[in-house]
Scaffold this motif. Sequence first.
Motif, short mmCIF file in Angstrom:
data_model
loop_
_atom_site.label_atom_id
_atom_site.label_comp_id
_atom_site.label_asym_id
_atom_site.label_seq_id
_atom_site.Cartn_x
_atom_site.Cartn_y
_atom_site.Cartn_z
N GLY A 14 36.83 116.08 6.83
CA GLY A 14 36.98 117.23 7.45
C GLY A 14 37.88 118.36 6.91
N LYS A 15 38.77 117.97 5.76
CA LYS A 15 39.59 118.69 4.92
C LYS A 15 40.00 117.94 3.77
N ASP A 16 40.61 118.71 2.81
CA ASP A 16 40.96 118.12 1.44
C ASP A 16 41.97 117.13 1.72
N PRO A 17 41.99 116.15 0.98
CA PRO A 17 43.07 114.98 1.20
C PRO A 17 44.31 115.67 1.12
N ALA A 26 54.30 105.16 -5.98
CA ALA A 26 52.82 104.96 -5.18
C ALA A 26 52.36 106.31 -4.80
N SER A 27 50.88 106.27 -4.66
CA SER A 27 50.52 107.56 -4.11
C SER A 27 49.73 107.41 -2.64
N VAL A 28 49.94 108.09 -1.89
CA VAL A 28 49.15 107.77 -0.40
C VAL A 28 48.25 109.21 -0.11
N ALA A 29 47.06 109.09 0.22
CA ALA A 29 46.35 110.29 0.75
C ALA A 29 45.85 109.91 2.09
N ASN A 30 45.77 111.30 2.81
CA ASN A 30 45.37 111.13 4.09
C ASN A 30 44.21 112.13 4.42
N GLU A 66 42.32 112.15 -4.41
CA GLU A 66 42.85 113.61 -4.75
C GLU A 66 42.00 114.45 -5.81
N LYS A 67 41.60 113.54 -6.75
CA LYS A 67 40.67 114.11 -8.07
C LYS A 67 39.31 114.47 -7.52
#
Length: 133
Positions: A14-17, A26-30, A66-67
């Motif tokens: 629905g939209k970019d992370p 650590a990385s976290v994406a939503n 992200e990429k």
Amino acid sequence: MAGVNKVILVGNLGKDPEVRHLEGGASVANFPLATSESYKDKSGQRVEQTEWHNIVVWRGLADVAEKYLKKGTTIYLEGKLRTRSWDDKEGNKRYTTEIVADTFTILSKKENSASGHEDTSAGIGKTGDDLPF
């Protein structure tokens, strides 16, 4: 007996992370993921129903998201349901249920970044100057 907590979805972002990099590295994406189904109602009219899911991915998978992921990308995703709670500013207990993804596969065709159009040529008809060797 052990339980099973498994979610499998195919849908569109629905939209970019939104990616955050935490102190420990650590990385976290939503991102929200829309799944849709259609059916015919009693009068024979086609009805489309969309369900929105809150997706969370961690560490290396967050970096991949992200990429490579952006709004509109179609993905196949596997993960598990997780419900968290917190107290809001007024002291009320709030809950949210999200899907923590273990893996995802991009199903959308790769787009040609220069024109924004899908490159479906797969190398056919390209000149020698375009060859990678």
